[in-house]
Structure formats: structure tokens, C-alpha cells
Design a protein around this motif. Sequence first.
Motif, short mmCIF file in Angstrom:
data_model
loop_
_atom_site.label_atom_id
_atom_site.label_comp_id
_atom_site.label_asym_id
_atom_site.label_seq_id
_atom_site.Cartn_x
_atom_site.Cartn_y
_atom_site.Cartn_z
N TYR A 201 0.83 -1.20 0.00
CA TYR A 201 0.00 0.00 0.00
C TYR A 201 0.87 1.26 0.00
O TYR A 201 0.65 2.20 -0.78
N ASP A 202 1.88 1.27 0.84
CA ASP A 202 2.78 2.43 0.96
C ASP A 202 3.53 2.69 -0.34
O ASP A 202 3.67 3.84 -0.79
N GLN A 203 4.01 1.61 -0.98
CA GLN A 203 4.90 1.75 -2.13
C GLN A 203 4.17 1.71 -3.48
O GLN A 203 4.80 1.67 -4.53
N GLY A 204 2.83 1.66 -3.44
CA GLY A 204 2.08 1.69 -4.68
C GLY A 204 2.21 0.43 -5.51
O GLY A 204 2.14 0.49 -6.74
N PHE A 205 2.35 -0.70 -4.84
CA PHE A 205 2.50 -1.97 -5.56
C PHE A 205 1.10 -2.58 -5.78
O PHE A 205 0.72 -3.56 -5.15
N PHE A 206 0.35 -1.93 -6.62
CA PHE A 206 -0.99 -2.41 -6.96
C PHE A 206 -1.42 -1.73 -8.25
O PHE A 206 -0.79 -0.74 -8.70
N VAL A 207 -2.47 -2.25 -8.87
CA VAL A 207 -2.98 -1.71 -10.13
C VAL A 207 -4.19 -0.84 -9.84
O VAL A 207 -5.16 -1.30 -9.21
N GLY A 212 -6.01 -2.52 -6.60
CA GLY A 212 -6.01 -1.36 -5.72
C GLY A 212 -7.40 -0.85 -5.39
O GLY A 212 -7.57 0.02 -4.54
N SER A 213 -8.42 -1.39 -6.06
CA SER A 213 -9.79 -0.93 -5.85
C SER A 213 -10.51 -1.82 -4.83
O SER A 213 -10.45 -3.05 -4.93
N ALA A 214 -11.17 -1.22 -3.87
CA ALA A 214 -11.88 -2.00 -2.84
C ALA A 214 -12.73 -1.06 -2.00
O ALA A 214 -12.56 0.17 -2.06
N ASP A 215 -13.62 -1.64 -1.20
CA ASP A 215 -14.43 -0.85 -0.26
C ASP A 215 -13.78 -0.77 1.11
O ASP A 215 -14.02 0.18 1.85
N THR A 309 4.27 7.08 -7.14
CA THR A 309 3.01 6.32 -7.16
C THR A 309 1.90 7.03 -6.40
O THR A 309 0.84 6.46 -6.18
N GLN A 310 2.15 8.28 -5.99
CA GLN A 310 1.15 8.99 -5.21
C GLN A 310 -0.19 9.08 -5.94
O GLN A 310 -1.25 9.00 -5.32
N TYR A 311 -0.14 9.20 -7.26
CA TYR A 311 -1.40 9.34 -8.01
C TYR A 311 -2.27 8.10 -7.90
O TYR A 311 -3.51 8.17 -8.06
N LEU A 312 -1.65 6.94 -7.63
CA LEU A 312 -2.45 5.72 -7.52
C LEU A 312 -3.43 5.78 -6.35
O LEU A 312 -4.47 5.14 -6.36
N HIS A 313 -3.06 6.53 -5.32
CA HIS A 313 -3.88 6.62 -4.12
C HIS A 313 -4.99 7.67 -4.24
O HIS A 313 -5.91 7.71 -3.42
N ARG A 314 -4.86 8.53 -5.23
CA ARG A 314 -5.79 9.65 -5.30
C ARG A 314 -7.14 9.24 -5.91
O ARG A 314 -7.19 8.49 -6.88
N PRO A 315 -8.25 9.77 -5.38
CA PRO A 315 -9.53 9.63 -6.07
C PRO A 315 -9.51 10.53 -7.31
O PRO A 315 -8.61 11.36 -7.46
N PRO A 316 -10.50 10.39 -8.20
CA PRO A 316 -10.52 11.29 -9.37
C PRO A 316 -10.51 12.75 -8.91
O PRO A 316 -11.16 13.12 -7.93
N VAL A 317 -9.75 13.56 -9.61
CA VAL A 317 -9.61 14.97 -9.23
C VAL A 317 -10.76 15.77 -9.83
O VAL A 317 -10.96 15.77 -11.05
N LEU A 318 -11.53 16.44 -8.98
CA LEU A 318 -12.60 17.31 -9.45
C LEU A 318 -12.04 18.71 -9.65
O LEU A 318 -11.22 19.18 -8.86
N VAL A 319 -12.49 19.40 -10.66
CA VAL A 319 -12.01 20.76 -10.88
C VAL A 319 -12.96 21.80 -10.27
O VAL A 319 -12.69 22.99 -10.33
#
Length: 329
Positions: A201-207, A212-215, A309-319
Motif C-alpha cells: 500500500y505504501d509503495q504503490g504496488f498495486f494496479v 487497488g480498488s476496494a471498499d 506512485t502517489q497518483y495511484l492513491h488519489r480519487p478522481p480529481v474534481l475541478v
Amino acid sequence: MSALTFDVLDLDYAQEADRIAARLREVTARVLHKRGLVVAISGGIDSSCSIALAVRALGPERVFALILPERDSSDDSAVRAGILAEHLGVRVETVDIAPALAAIGCYAARDAAVRRALPEYGEGWRFKIVIDGGIEGRINVFKLIAEAPDGTPHERVLGLSEYLQIVAATNFKQRIRKTLEYYHADRLNYGVVGTPNRLEYDQGFFVKNGDGSADVKPIAHLYKTQVYAMARHLGLPERVCAAVPTTDTYSLAQGQDEFYFALPYRSMDLALWALNHDRPAAELAAALGIGVEQAEAVYADIRNKRRTTQYLHRPPVLVGEVAELDLHA
């Protein structure tokens, strides 16, 4: 300050199992408003520990297991997953996702990229990708390690386009699996459990939008060393507790440290803990029996992966803001 040892990773596993189970019950009922949980199990330690904690939280009748092999999956993985499902007493369904992957072009796109790097690659060959160079202070390169049907080994440095196409095609596997998890979650009114450990989770070792998707992610705060110990505390079958971690993604067995991490998982756990607690690289070097420069390189690799890999953790960015939604309840 005491010397750095693996003892820093010790936990009260009985207390932690009870805490996680209580939180899973609360999240399922009051946050997700669901009746149960779906867990895809691979026979590996992370998914095994996650489903065992789900069963501890909700009971076996409210947990649904999926086994989702494909062409490159180890036969032993599915066997271990079956043993685990029987041990826990949960409902389980096995779906071979290879036909779906073939239909969507996963294998064809992957093999086309492999052949650009290794033209003789064909039917009956096996391969994996490994990373090389960074931990020695050189620039990381990705290599294709292949084996001909007669056992002859081959090695090629991958160009960027070939590497990206192989990884992109391979990521279909995690995304198809997640599609099936959410199908069953929707029909049962269940939530989906994600199974990354703290290191992954910390190192972004997921797709992203794959594994990487879950509840809910019940073990994302546990180092992998702690996940193994938790599995033994929970009394999981020895064949599961003794499983060697692999990616189970390529036709040749691939260790996580060959593809992504700088060191084997146990050493990486201690390195991550030491960095998180501001312990000097010299202490990590002494604890792992490596040079100070190598320990500093491991720290630099951890920081670099966190950044890239920080972007992997982000939700979609709203403008623009949607202030009426309270997503932190």
C-alpha cells in the motif's frame, strides 16, 4: 536508543485481530451499509489473512470467496485457495478468467511486445520481468528473463515501449478480477475487500482500478511480516502460512523483490519501519548486514516510490467543489 532489530515489528496479535474484526463489522454495516464481504483469494498470505479476518468479523455465512486463475497462475495457488476456503467454511466460486483475458487482447498484446524484444519468443516459452540496477546506485532497467521450451535461458533489456505494453496488458488480469468481485458484491449486496499489506500500500504496488480498488482494506496497516504472524495466530493451514510470496502474474515465477522492491519483503519491512521512525541508515545497515550506502539507497528507493506512485492513491480529481457531499462520515 536501542539497536534496531526485527522485534520492533512484534504485535499483540490477539488484540489486533479483535480490533480489525470489530472495525470490519462497523464498516460493513454502518459505512458501506452492506450485508457481507467478497474476497478474491489467491492462496497467498495477504488474501488468506484478509478473508480470515472477514470471517472472524462476520462469520462464514456472510463472506463470499472467489478463486480467479488464468493461464499463468500457479496450479498450487488455486489448490491453496481451495484448502483455505474449505478451512474457513465460506461459499466459494472458481472462475477461469483466461477466456475473458484472451478476448480482450491481454495475451496477444503482451506477447507482441515480448517478441519485439525477443523475436524468437513463441509457443511454449515462459518469461518474467525483473528490475536491475537501482539498488547498486545505477539507473533502474527492466529486463526480460525468458526460457525456451528446451530450457534455454534468454535475457534482454526491455525498451520503454515494450515494458509499458507488457505491464499494461498484464494489468488486464487485476482489472478483470476486480470486475468479477464487484459483480458478485452487487448481486449479494456485499462490499469488496482489498488485500494489500502495508509495504504494498505504501509503495504503490498495486494496479489502479484493479487490485487497488476496494471498499475496505483490513491489512493495509500491517507489515507483511505481521501478516504472516497474524495468519499463524488465526490458525490458517500450514500450506498457506508457509507460502512464498510471488506476483503469480507471469509464466516464470517472479518474486516481488525481483520486480519492484529493493530487498526481500522481511528486510523491506524493517527498512520501511526504520525510515518511518527516523532511524539512521547506519542502523538499518547494521541490522540487515548490508553497507550504509546500500541502506541509504533503500531509503531513497522508498521515498522515490512514494512520490512516483502517489497518483495511484488519489480519487478522481474534481475541478470544482461538490460541497453537499460528505464523504468523511
